[in-house]
Design a protein around this motif. Structure first.
Motif, PDB file in Angstrom:
ATOM      1  N   ASP A  95       0.871  -1.179   0.000  1.00  0.00           N
ATOM      2  CA  ASP A  95       0.000   0.000   0.000  1.00  0.00           C
ATOM      3  C   ASP A  95       0.905   1.224   0.000  1.00  0.00           C
ATOM      4  O   ASP A  95       1.631   1.456   0.978  1.00  0.00           O
ATOM      5  CB  ASP A  95      -0.869   0.044   1.261  1.00  0.00           C
ATOM      6  CG  ASP A  95      -1.943  -1.039   1.253  1.00  0.00           C
ATOM      7  OD1 ASP A  95      -2.253  -1.568   0.168  1.00  0.00           O
ATOM      8  OD2 ASP A  95      -2.441  -1.349   2.347  1.00  0.00           O
ATOM      9  N   HIS A  96       0.874   1.979  -1.048  1.00  0.00           N
ATOM     10  CA  HIS A  96       1.654   3.207  -1.048  1.00  0.00           C
ATOM     11  C   HIS A  96       1.016   4.236  -0.118  1.00  0.00           C
ATOM     12  O   HIS A  96      -0.197   4.196   0.118  1.00  0.00           O
ATOM     13  CB  HIS A  96       1.766   3.758  -2.476  1.00  0.00           C
ATOM     14  CG  HIS A  96       2.588   2.885  -3.371  1.00  0.00           C
ATOM     15  ND1 HIS A  96       2.107   2.346  -4.547  1.00  0.00           N
ATOM     16  CD2 HIS A  96       3.856   2.412  -3.246  1.00  0.00           C
ATOM     17  CE1 HIS A  96       3.047   1.600  -5.112  1.00  0.00           C
ATOM     18  NE2 HIS A  96       4.118   1.618  -4.340  1.00  0.00           N
ATOM     19  N   ALA A  97       1.833   5.126   0.391  1.00  0.00           N
ATOM     20  CA  ALA A  97       1.296   6.189   1.241  1.00  0.00           C
ATOM     21  C   ALA A  97       0.252   6.958   0.435  1.00  0.00           C
ATOM     22  O   ALA A  97       0.391   7.121  -0.784  1.00  0.00           O
ATOM     23  CB  ALA A  97       2.421   7.126   1.681  1.00  0.00           C
ATOM     24  N   ASP A  98      -0.804   7.374   1.120  1.00  0.00           N
ATOM     25  CA  ASP A  98      -1.899   8.028   0.408  1.00  0.00           C
ATOM     26  C   ASP A  98      -2.551   9.048   1.334  1.00  0.00           C
ATOM     27  O   ASP A  98      -3.269   8.698   2.271  1.00  0.00           O
ATOM     28  CB  ASP A  98      -2.920   6.968  -0.034  1.00  0.00           C
ATOM     29  CG  ASP A  98      -4.081   7.569  -0.826  1.00  0.00           C
ATOM     30  OD1 ASP A  98      -4.117   8.806  -0.982  1.00  0.00           O
ATOM     31  OD2 ASP A  98      -4.943   6.790  -1.268  1.00  0.00           O
ATOM     32  N   ASP A  99      -2.284  10.314   1.057  1.00  0.00           N
ATOM     33  CA  ASP A  99      -2.843  11.381   1.895  1.00  0.00           C
ATOM     34  C   ASP A  99      -4.345  11.497   1.726  1.00  0.00           C
ATOM     35  O   ASP A  99      -5.021  12.069   2.587  1.00  0.00           O
ATOM     36  CB  ASP A  99      -2.192  12.728   1.538  1.00  0.00           C
ATOM     37  CG  ASP A  99      -0.770  12.804   2.056  1.00  0.00           C
ATOM     38  OD1 ASP A  99      -0.404  11.964   2.910  1.00  0.00           O
ATOM     39  OD2 ASP A  99      -0.017  13.681   1.602  1.00  0.00           O
ATOM     40  N   ALA A 100      -4.871  10.969   0.630  1.00  0.00           N
ATOM     41  CA  ALA A 100      -6.301  11.114   0.363  1.00  0.00           C
ATOM     42  C   ALA A 100      -7.095   9.888   0.814  1.00  0.00           C
ATOM     43  O   ALA A 100      -8.265   9.741   0.493  1.00  0.00           O
ATOM     44  CB  ALA A 100      -6.526  11.347  -1.138  1.00  0.00           C
ATOM     45  N   TRP A 101      -6.441   8.984   1.545  1.00  0.00           N
ATOM     46  CA  TRP A 101      -7.139   7.781   2.025  1.00  0.00           C
ATOM     47  C   TRP A 101      -8.316   8.240   2.888  1.00  0.00           C
ATOM     48  O   TRP A 101      -8.139   9.051   3.811  1.00  0.00           O
ATOM     49  CB  TRP A 101      -6.137   6.941   2.819  1.00  0.00           C
ATOM     50  CG  TRP A 101      -6.561   5.534   3.154  1.00  0.00           C
ATOM     51  CD1 TRP A 101      -6.626   4.994   4.402  1.00  0.00           C
ATOM     52  CD2 TRP A 101      -6.925   4.484   2.255  1.00  0.00           C
ATOM     53  NE1 TRP A 101      -7.009   3.668   4.326  1.00  0.00           N
ATOM     54  CE2 TRP A 101      -7.214   3.336   3.022  1.00  0.00           C
ATOM     55  CE3 TRP A 101      -7.052   4.400   0.860  1.00  0.00           C
ATOM     56  CZ2 TRP A 101      -7.604   2.112   2.457  1.00  0.00           C
ATOM     57  CZ3 TRP A 101      -7.446   3.196   0.296  1.00  0.00           C
ATOM     58  CH2 TRP A 101      -7.716   2.068   1.094  1.00  0.00           C
ATOM     59  N   PRO A 102      -9.528   7.734   2.602  1.00  0.00           N
ATOM     60  CA  PRO A 102     -10.728   8.358   3.211  1.00  0.00           C
ATOM     61  C   PRO A 102     -10.752   8.393   4.739  1.00  0.00           C
ATOM     62  O   PRO A 102     -11.330   9.298   5.328  1.00  0.00           O
ATOM     63  CB  PRO A 102     -11.870   7.495   2.666  1.00  0.00           C
ATOM     64  CG  PRO A 102     -11.349   6.947   1.366  1.00  0.00           C
ATOM     65  CD  PRO A 102      -9.882   6.741   1.580  1.00  0.00           C
ATOM     66  N   MET A 103     -10.137   7.420   5.425  1.00  0.00           N
ATOM     67  CA  MET A 103     -10.202   7.492   6.895  1.00  0.00           C
ATOM     68  C   MET A 103      -9.109   8.382   7.471  1.00  0.00           C
ATOM     69  O   MET A 103      -9.007   8.541   8.691  1.00  0.00           O
ATOM     70  CB  MET A 103     -10.113   6.096   7.521  1.00  0.00           C
ATOM     71  CG  MET A 103      -8.781   5.414   7.404  1.00  0.00           C
ATOM     72  SD  MET A 103      -8.651   3.914   8.458  1.00  0.00           S
ATOM     73  CE  MET A 103      -7.994   4.633   9.971  1.00  0.00           C
ATOM     74  N   GLY A 104      -8.300   8.975   6.607  1.00  0.00           N
ATOM     75  CA  GLY A 104      -7.169   9.789   7.058  1.00  0.00           C
ATOM     76  C   GLY A 104      -5.915   9.286   6.371  1.00  0.00           C
ATOM     77  O   GLY A 104      -5.834   8.111   6.013  1.00  0.00           O
TER      78      GLY A 104
ATOM     79  N   THR B  74     -16.920   3.418   9.752  1.00  0.00           N
ATOM     80  CA  THR B  74     -17.800   3.340   8.579  1.00  0.00           C
ATOM     81  C   THR B  74     -16.971   3.202   7.297  1.00  0.00           C
ATOM     82  O   THR B  74     -17.386   2.519   6.362  1.00  0.00           O
ATOM     83  CB  THR B  74     -18.739   4.564   8.509  1.00  0.00           C
ATOM     84  OG1 THR B  74     -17.953   5.760   8.440  1.00  0.00           O
ATOM     85  CG2 THR B  74     -19.626   4.624   9.742  1.00  0.00           C
ATOM     86  N   PHE B  75     -15.789   3.809   7.300  1.00  0.00           N
ATOM     87  CA  PHE B  75     -14.885   3.598   6.159  1.00  0.00           C
ATOM     88  C   PHE B  75     -14.568   2.107   6.018  1.00  0.00           C
ATOM     89  O   PHE B  75     -14.552   1.537   4.926  1.00  0.00           O
ATOM     90  CB  PHE B  75     -13.589   4.389   6.358  1.00  0.00           C
ATOM     91  CG  PHE B  75     -12.490   3.954   5.437  1.00  0.00           C
ATOM     92  CD1 PHE B  75     -12.527   4.281   4.082  1.00  0.00           C
ATOM     93  CD2 PHE B  75     -11.433   3.171   5.900  1.00  0.00           C
ATOM     94  CE1 PHE B  75     -11.525   3.847   3.221  1.00  0.00           C
ATOM     95  CE2 PHE B  75     -10.443   2.737   5.049  1.00  0.00           C
ATOM     96  CZ  PHE B  75     -10.482   3.075   3.702  1.00  0.00           C
ATOM     97  N   GLN B  76     -14.310   1.476   7.155  1.00  0.00           N
ATOM     98  CA  GLN B  76     -13.954   0.055   7.180  1.00  0.00           C
ATOM     99  C   GLN B  76     -15.085  -0.804   6.585  1.00  0.00           C
ATOM    100  O   GLN B  76     -14.837  -1.731   5.818  1.00  0.00           O
ATOM    101  CB  GLN B  76     -13.704  -0.314   8.635  1.00  0.00           C
ATOM    102  CG  GLN B  76     -13.278  -1.711   8.905  1.00  0.00           C
ATOM    103  CD  GLN B  76     -12.693  -1.800  10.316  1.00  0.00           C
ATOM    104  OE1 GLN B  76     -11.481  -1.833  10.490  1.00  0.00           O
ATOM    105  NE2 GLN B  76     -13.540  -1.826  11.320  1.00  0.00           N
ATOM    106  N   GLY B 417      -2.231   4.648  15.893  1.00  0.00           N
ATOM    107  CA  GLY B 417      -2.881   5.017  14.639  1.00  0.00           C
ATOM    108  C   GLY B 417      -2.667   3.879  13.658  1.00  0.00           C
ATOM    109  O   GLY B 417      -1.650   3.816  12.991  1.00  0.00           O
ATOM    110  N   VAL B 418      -3.602   2.941  13.618  1.00  0.00           N
ATOM    111  CA  VAL B 418      -3.462   1.754  12.773  1.00  0.00           C
ATOM    112  C   VAL B 418      -4.384   1.927  11.578  1.00  0.00           C
ATOM    113  O   VAL B 418      -5.599   1.792  11.694  1.00  0.00           O
ATOM    114  CB  VAL B 418      -3.839   0.481  13.564  1.00  0.00           C
ATOM    115  CG1 VAL B 418      -3.597  -0.765  12.724  1.00  0.00           C
ATOM    116  CG2 VAL B 418      -3.049   0.409  14.867  1.00  0.00           C
TER     117      VAL B 418
END
Lengths: 486, 486
Positions: A95-104, B74-76, B417-418
């Protein structure tokens, strides 16, 4: 001849060597591990004419069967070598780092399966090659990158020692670390080894009582460990009315061949056959020709078999079916017993139990509902078989029910003969195994000896090769949730 | 307010409903299951302004933290819905019949992962959303096709009931079977449920003592079942000399933020920080600003925390580090203790233990060898972290050693922060978990609740859709050992 028990001092040295070997072996490349497994296969094949006669003397199994079993064993080693080269079993994820990942914002995380550490394997008696020293458990543990301490089965001590020596020599010559595969002897030694903190997983093929005792030990340790026990199974076969009507005689002949194969000493022996009442199959079974008596693996199995068979015949709802001469002799002639589906439903615990040897229980049923009811009361099974016709209305529900109870569901085939393939599943809910989410045959068996490790934010040079962006090993990688290349 | 314990009669009805729901749910398509999970996510998001205040009242966690946690939850659910659509988690395998298979003709075998059956989930106290009623365990079990019996945590009964009601309503409205998610209350009720034969797996997040007791129950059943316990961890952080020299102050600030996050009530809290002696870091830590005291989740956690902290301070080799005022007050002010690496090596059991709350132990080391020795004596950990520089000579060996002990190895980041992702691994050898081959966070967590079933020789119309040649679901299939399309 029996081998002397391993002494506590010897065991201490063996476990220390296994731990060191595991550390070294885990660092070897997949290619090196594959080459070593192949070298063992070659060495065992080259020794076939020496090994098969020893196996024959110690187990009374036929030479043809043993030759085939050795072929299976060395094939298995080569198949796992291929698996290592493919690398899909590593389940590599990036999983590449992703600033836009929806949970943060998410960090860079890479996950890959790594070896558990030294594995203790308990060999079985009934497959002196394929489930013994260099059998499926040892093969998959070594392929996974673990070292193996092998508790030899007392049923074939000379064969165990010979295979152990040949395998260890071949591993050494292929550059594997010293102590990668070591044999131990003795029941108490096996228990002591299982309790040692250096052992990180156990694998076993054998009886429910023996396997459960070891499972209980493994889970009672201060650090409990995974214990993959392949225990017992009755492998029921369900013959539909249409199948009985259409090819009853053929089914009878195939069934007799299957339940008497290897003198009935297979964990996949079809131990219960459900046939429609009034279909004529009971009469066919009663008069069907049976193979000659064959000597069982050892005295304990013989006496255990006679005890189970007598117990069954003492049950009010059970009778003999057909010839009974010689059933209690040594060697025992193949036997059949009979009961009804309603008796199975009334006393599933008493009647649906493994009888390890050349006999099976034939149960007559009256309706499809009764057949489904039997499927519902089954406990965990390695296999469950349907002899049916495609038009059978009962088939879909029967398949669904049997899939809940068994690791493998067969259609118009027989459960004995477990092919080593990519899709094989040899397992099932307890008591078939102690680990329903795993298999002890087939390439998926390697997963038993691996655990996932995630690496977060590591620079490339510190990452395992399988999860590097440049993918030097060319293994399948799941990148950001998608299989690369798809 | 506390909820009344579920009565034995209520439990009986709940377990019966769970078994029926599991059978029905397993038959639903992946698309239907995905839609139901999404519906739950939407319903919980819509109720955020109602749920967060209840969570705040019951747990004393900050509103911002709780809002973020609900978003994660909810993202999960939506991420697992996506996973169902992809279908790769099914590990679908097809081996076509092959007369030329080297060990002997092989039959047609197809293998796919199927739901285990009703799962009993024990909710945690410290994540009232993300590891509770509709947390990762429930989410992955439901996604897998299992029903869930949820043992509510007494720390947030009103929130549990509210989330349970909203989720059950959303599931019902989405067409899911009645009884798919049901709550139970009470310690004894939880134990009784775990021993019921209809329950096919357990999942737990909490203390080592509590989790081990349940693991022991699950493995002692007549039919032992998989038990996925996520227990305790000290999450050690190793600061190399170069990192300390280059950015000691920054590391100190980040460490304080990490170990005090959520009042230190994270299973991934960095509980031990190893710093080079004479690097000035101890002095920096001693004087570093710490956040204000925050109320702990409940009285039991508070008193347990104080007991652990006092115990540690009574150890001959341990001292307070920096301000000690308020450490034993309610709420407790963040605290630090200090020792040496050689003391850790002399008494790993006494010093490398989880202290659940806002404190951490700072240990000074003198040489890289000492640092590696500490890595070697660690027991199983959820995480292990290195604060290093790419040129660190000690790094490769340290990464290798830590990967043997931890589920996740971090580099220049912090373990709290997981992130919920495809490659996440939240697990590790005992006592971090009771199941080192699994993860409780991330999409791979679904595998915990699945078991493989092989189908041999079945006609197409009796096969699960995922392993049919026409692949109507479009899932990734491994055909004859190769991923189709690759």
């Amino acid at each position: 001849m029996s081998a002397a028990d391993t002494t506590p001092d010897e065991l201490k040295a063996i476990l220390a060597a296994a731990a060191t070997a595991a550390t070294e072996w885990a660092l070897r490349s997949a290619a090196e591990r594959a080459a070593a497994l192949t070298a063992v296969a070659d060495a065992l094949d080259a020794a076939a004419t020496k090994l098969v006669p020893i196996a024959q003397e110690e187990t009374f199994l036929a030479a043809g069967r043993l030759t085939g079993e050795l072929k299976r064993t060395t094939f298995q080693l080569r198949l796992f070598a291929e698996l290592l080269t493919d690398g899909g079993y590593l389940d590599a994820r990036i999983d590449h780092a992703d600033d836009a990942w929806p949970m943060g914002a998410r960090p860079d995380i890479r996950r890959v399966l790594e070896p558990l550490g030294p594995v203790l394997v308990f060999a079985a008696s009934n497959f002196p090659f394929a489930f013994s020293v260099m059998g499926g458990d040892s093969c998959s543990a070594l392929a996974a990158g673990c070292s193996v301490v092998l508790k030899a089965h007392p049923g074939h001590p000379r064969l165990s020692a010979a295979v152990g020596r040949i395998a260890a020599d071949a591993l050494r010559a292929a550059g594997a670390p010293e102590g990668l595969l070591q044999l131990i002897y003795g029941t108490e030694t096996g228990r002591d080894a299982l309790l040692d903190p250096r052992i990180k997983a156990g694998a076993f093929t054998g009886s429910i009582a023996g396997g459960r005792a070891l499972f209980d030990l493994a889970t009672s340790r201060p650090e409990p460990i995974p214990f993959y026990g392949e225990l017992g199974s009755v492998n029921p076969v369900f013959v539909t009315e249409a199948a009985a009507a259409g090819r009853g005689a053929e089914i009878v002949a195939e069934f007799v061949a299957s339940y008497t194969l290897g003198a009935g000493q297979f964990c996949t022996k079809p131990g219960i056959l459900l046939v429609p009442a009034d279909s004529g199959m009971v009469e066919e079974l009663s008069s069907a020709a049976r193979p000659e008596a064959a000597r069982l693996l050892n005295d304990r199995i013989h006496s255990g078999y006679l005890a189970s068979l007598s117990g069954l015949l003492e049950h009010d709802a059970v009778d003999s079916l057909g010839a009974t001469e010689g059933a209690f002799d040594a060697p025992p002639a193949p036997a059949l017993t009979t009961t009804t589906a309603s008796a199975l439903l009334a006393d599933p615990e008493g009647l649906i139990t493994e009888c390890f040897g050349p006999s099976a229980l034939v149960a007559t049923y009256r309706t499809d509902d009764e057949l489904l009811a039997v499927a519902r009361v089954l406990n965990g099974q390695l296999t469950a078989t349907i002899q049916g016709e495609e038009s059978d209305a009962v088939a879909p529900e029967l398949v669904r029910l049997l899939a809940k109870k068994a690791g493998r569901v067969l259609w118009n085939q027989w459960p004995t003969g477990v092919s080593v393939t990519y899709a094989q599943q040899h397992g099932g809910p307890y008591p078939a195994t102690t680990a329903p989410t795993s298999t002890s045959v087939g390439t998926a068996g390697i997963t038993r000896f691996l655990r996932p490790v995630a690496y977060q934010g590591l620079p490339a040079h510190l990452l395992p090769a399988a999860v590097r962006d440049d993918n030097p090993l060319g293994v399948p990688q799941r990148v950001n949730g998608k299989l690369a290349g798809q």
